[in-house]
Design an enzyme around this catalytic site. Structure first.
Site, PDB file in Angstrom:
ATOM      1  N   ASP A  71     -59.414   4.041  71.805  1.00  0.00           N
ATOM      2  CA  ASP A  71     -57.781   3.645  71.297  1.00  0.00           C
ATOM      3  C   ASP A  71     -57.138   5.023  71.758  1.00  0.00           C
ATOM      4  OD1 ASP A  71     -59.208   5.364  69.234  1.00  0.00           O
ATOM      5  OD2 ASP A  71     -57.363   5.067  68.167  1.00  0.00           O
ATOM      6  N   ASP A 107     -65.667   4.952  71.525  1.00  0.00           N
ATOM      7  CA  ASP A 107     -65.057   6.240  70.509  1.00  0.00           C
ATOM      8  C   ASP A 107     -65.298   5.497  69.104  1.00  0.00           C
ATOM      9  OD1 ASP A 107     -63.198   7.938  69.631  1.00  0.00           O
ATOM     10  OD2 ASP A 107     -61.870   6.448  69.366  1.00  0.00           O
ATOM     11  N   ASP A 154     -63.550   7.019  65.735  1.00  0.00           N
ATOM     12  CA  ASP A 154     -62.463   6.506  64.616  1.00  0.00           C
ATOM     13  C   ASP A 154     -61.283   5.804  65.640  1.00  0.00           C
ATOM     14  OD1 ASP A 154     -63.277   7.874  62.457  1.00  0.00           O
ATOM     15  OD2 ASP A 154     -63.164   9.841  63.598  1.00  0.00           O
TER      16      ASP A 154
END
Length: 223
Positions: free
Chosen positions: A171, A13, A15
């Protein structure tokens, strides 16, 4: 470290996993707030919402506006964010070391993000990743985005590897949901952006790691 210690491909991922982009996002929402006579928002108040996307960030910045109004402001937010892109945010500490180790081990890495593809692509030369990132799938690259597994499946296909030879690091819960649905190994990045009620122990990730430098440890990789 043996090359066999790393998956053939590590997908990330963007950001909240590779990039601490919250400061850029903050500059964008504060430009919007200033134009409406509102005081600046604190970084700590916005940070937990960043991995949830533009709609969530605009919602956090303007909780008093109705949902329809906020949705109408998303293009404005993205315009402001384009102007702030890469001005304030940086890779999380230890990310560059982890990427270098993956490359030195003979493996490749790429990015699967829900950020619009044009914004993600624009970031690559600012970070020095334009020739290093082996594949990049944005939130509007395909017909579906995470938590749908399609972006991860297409990333593996474009790189010519089987999904079982990939690991996905993210995250947010939808990162792990997408990885599980794709049949990929999943790694929960605990240094990212989470709301207070988010409980990563319930996401079903294969492993959870506390900091980017933990990825240098062969034991952190599922397989």
């Amino acid at each position: 470290m043996s090359a066999a210690r790393f998956p053939k491909v590590v997908l990330f991922d963007l950001d909240g996993t590779l990039l601490d982009s919250a400061p850029d996002m903050l500059a964008a929402v504060n430009a919007m707030r200033a134009s409406r006579g509102e005081p600046a928002m604190d970084l700590a108040a916005l940070r937990p919402h960043v991995s949830k996307g533009a709609r969530a960030m605009v919602g956090a910045a303007f909780p008093g506006a109705d949902a329809g109004t906020r949705d109408g402001w998303i293009p404005e937010f993205l315009d402001h964010y384009r102007r702030q892109l890469g001005h304030h945010g940086l890779p999380f500490g230890g990310i560059e070391d982890a990427l270098a180790a993956i490359e030195a081990g003979g493996s490749r890495w790429g990015i699967v993000t829900n950020k619009p593809e044009s914004l993600a692509v624009a970031l690559m030369p600012l970070l020095g990743w334009e020739t290093r990132c082996a594949v990049l799938i944005g939130g509007d690259t395909l017909a579906s985005r995470k938590p749908d597994p399609l972006p991860l499946l297409v990333a593996a296909e474009r790189l010519g590897v089987d999904v079982v030879d990939c690991a996905y690091v993210g995250d947010d819960e939808r990162d792990i949901v997408a990885a599980r649905a794709a049949g990929m190994h999943s790694v929960v990045a605990l240094w990212g952006y989470r709301l207070d009620h988010d409980d990563p122990t319930t996401w079903g990730g294969d492993v959870m790691i506390d900091a980017p430098r933990d990825m240098l440890d062969p034991a952190c990789w599922p397989g």
